[in-house]
Write a protein that holds these residues in place. Structure first.
Motif, PDB file in Angstrom:
ATOM      1  N   ASN A 105       0.838  -1.217   0.000  1.00  0.00           N
ATOM      2  CA  ASN A 105       0.000   0.000   0.000  1.00  0.00           C
ATOM      3  C   ASN A 105       0.868   1.260   0.000  1.00  0.00           C
ATOM      4  O   ASN A 105       0.597   2.230  -0.721  1.00  0.00           O
ATOM      5  CB  ASN A 105      -0.910   0.011   1.226  1.00  0.00           C
TER       6      ASN A 105
ATOM      7  N   GLU B 252      -4.650  11.665  -3.385  1.00  0.00           N
ATOM      8  CA  GLU B 252      -5.595  10.596  -3.078  1.00  0.00           C
ATOM      9  C   GLU B 252      -5.819  10.399  -1.587  1.00  0.00           C
ATOM     10  O   GLU B 252      -6.765   9.708  -1.181  1.00  0.00           O
ATOM     11  CB  GLU B 252      -5.135   9.275  -3.701  1.00  0.00           C
ATOM     12  N   LEU B 253      -4.962  11.022  -0.755  1.00  0.00           N
ATOM     13  CA  LEU B 253      -5.129  10.893   0.693  1.00  0.00           C
ATOM     14  C   LEU B 253      -5.848  12.089   1.310  1.00  0.00           C
ATOM     15  O   LEU B 253      -6.210  12.041   2.486  1.00  0.00           O
ATOM     16  CB  LEU B 253      -3.764  10.728   1.373  1.00  0.00           C
TER      17      LEU B 253
ATOM     18  N   CYS C 291      -1.778   5.485   6.094  1.00  0.00           N
ATOM     19  CA  CYS C 291      -0.912   6.114   5.083  1.00  0.00           C
ATOM     20  C   CYS C 291      -0.984   7.636   5.183  1.00  0.00           C
ATOM     21  O   CYS C 291       0.022   8.336   5.018  1.00  0.00           O
ATOM     22  CB  CYS C 291      -1.315   5.667   3.685  1.00  0.00           C
ATOM     23  N   ARG C 292      -2.173   8.136   5.462  1.00  0.00           N
ATOM     24  CA  ARG C 292      -2.325   9.589   5.596  1.00  0.00           C
ATOM     25  C   ARG C 292      -1.538  10.107   6.797  1.00  0.00           C
ATOM     26  O   ARG C 292      -0.951  11.195   6.726  1.00  0.00           O
ATOM     27  CB  ARG C 292      -3.804   9.945   5.740  1.00  0.00           C
TER      28      ARG C 292
ATOM     29  N   LEU D  84       1.732   4.553  -2.955  1.00  0.00           N
ATOM     30  CA  LEU D  84       1.656   5.992  -2.673  1.00  0.00           C
ATOM     31  C   LEU D  84       3.010   6.681  -2.778  1.00  0.00           C
ATOM     32  O   LEU D  84       3.137   7.745  -3.379  1.00  0.00           O
ATOM     33  CB  LEU D  84       1.075   6.208  -1.273  1.00  0.00           C
TER      34      LEU D  84
ATOM     35  N   VAL E 116      -9.224  11.140   2.557  1.00  0.00           N
ATOM     36  CA  VAL E 116      -9.287   9.985   3.462  1.00  0.00           C
ATOM     37  C   VAL E 116      -9.571  10.482   4.871  1.00  0.00           C
ATOM     38  O   VAL E 116      -9.022  11.483   5.321  1.00  0.00           O
ATOM     39  CB  VAL E 116      -7.966   9.189   3.422  1.00  0.00           C
TER      40      VAL E 116
ATOM     41  N   GLN F  17      -5.564   3.156   4.562  1.00  0.00           N
ATOM     42  CA  GLN F  17      -5.377   4.441   3.893  1.00  0.00           C
ATOM     43  C   GLN F  17      -5.228   5.577   4.907  1.00  0.00           C
ATOM     44  O   GLN F  17      -4.458   6.523   4.700  1.00  0.00           O
ATOM     45  CB  GLN F  17      -6.542   4.723   2.945  1.00  0.00           C
ATOM     46  N   SER F  18      -5.959   5.474   6.002  1.00  0.00           N
ATOM     47  CA  SER F  18      -5.836   6.491   7.055  1.00  0.00           C
ATOM     48  C   SER F  18      -4.457   6.423   7.698  1.00  0.00           C
ATOM     49  O   SER F  18      -3.880   7.451   8.075  1.00  0.00           O
ATOM     50  CB  SER F  18      -6.925   6.290   8.112  1.00  0.00           C
TER      51      SER F  18
END
Length: 314
Positions: free
Chosen positions: A171, A282-283, A264-265, A175, A286, A261-262
């Motif tokens: 993931n 893309e984040l 990753c943010r 990114l 999120v 994803q959160s």
């Protein structure tokens, strides 16, 4: 107790994030005006003071010579001497007045220049305290700090990541692309057994390095929580990485499984905070990662009894 995600920053970086440009007061002394302004000669006062000298001499001359003509000439001479004295004093006054006016012009010029420098200084100080200037100032300090971050000392090619670490690693690669690494190693102090960095972030341009860790409350097969020795070793690991200039981000396993994803943010936001790299588009939409309370040994045993990990792993 802390809450996941746990973000650990080196002390110099934390100090840099609070730093503000130094300001100082304008200390240049203000120019002083001329202290004394020459006063014009009062002709009536001058004559008033001169009469006590003219009249006695005229009277004496009249008594001694008993000649009005001689007395007249003596009187005229005294008046001429008095007028000459007045002229000399008037010339002195005009010269002093001219000097004073020149000094006043110089003072006004110096005062205007001084005020200009004072206003310029105030503008510079106000400019240095603007948010964008403070951000640039902090970034420059952080840049000088993280450029000294100690790199890893190798890579364990044969080590296999657990499925969750492997999935989260992929993931992150989507990114951050070539800035994500796995299975790097850093040697411990006084030990042949190195630390394995299962997931890490590295920005070659700035030398920013992040150790990304996923914490589990207990071993899935045995149900045993991490013992005290393991926690001590983890703290030693974190301290070593911080001393080497690394940033450490720890997530709870549940967070990575349920909201990858959160997570990753969170990493993107830390990177943005430290070196200003924009958060991937893309984040931006999120949702914010939900915090999870860090567990202790007793709570981890309870979670094992309840098979808590099954709730999100299955």
């Amino acid at each position: 107790m802390n809450k996941y995600p746990i973000i650990l920053l080196p002390d110099p970086v934390m100090q840099a994030l609070e730093a503000v440009p130094f300001t100082w007061k304008f200390s240049e002394p203000q120019p002083f005006p001329p202290t004394y302004k020459p006063q014009p000669i009062d002709i009536f006062l001058f004559v008033y003071k001169a009469l006590p000298l003219i009249i006695p001499f005229t009277t004496i001359a009249l008594i001694v010579s008993r000649n009005i003509v001689i007395t007249f000439y003596i009187s005229v001479g005294e008046i001429l001497v008095t007028a000459l004295n007045f002229g000399r004093q008037q010339m002195y006054y005009l010269r002093m007045l001219n000097n004073y006016e020149q000094e006043m012009r110089d003072y006004q010029r110096l005062l205007a220049e001084w005020k200009k420098r004072e206003i310029q200084h105030k503008r510079q100080m106000a400019e240095s305290q603007k948010p964008e200037k403070i951000k640039q100032y902090r970034y420059q300090i952080i840049k000088d700090i993280i450029i000294k971050t100690v790199p890893p000392e190798g890579r364990i090619v044969s080590t296999k990541c657990q499925w969750l670490e492997s999935k989260f690693y992929k993931n992150l690669q989507q990114l951050f692309q070539d800035k994500v690494y796995n299975n790097l190693i850093i040697h411990k102090s006084h030990s042949y057994q190195p630390y394995c960095i299962e997931i890490s972030y590295f920005d070659k341009l700035t030398n920013l390095r992040i150790d990304i860790i996923i914490d589990k409350p207990y071993h899935y097969e045995t149900g045993e929580p991490k013992n005290y020795d393991v926690l001590v070793q983890e703290n030693q690991r974190h301290q070593l990485f911080l001393e080497k200039g690394w940033i450490v981000i720890r997530f709870a396993e549940e967070q990575v499984v349920c909201w990858p994803q959160s997570c990753c943010r969170v990493i993107a936001e830390v990177i943005h905070q430290i070196i200003g790299t924009p958060i991937p588009e893309e984040l931006t939409t999120v949702e914010t990662l939900r915090p999870i309370q860090q567990w202790n040994e007793f709570e981890a045993r309870q979670m094992a009894q309840e098979r808590y990990r099954d709730h999100y792993l299955i």
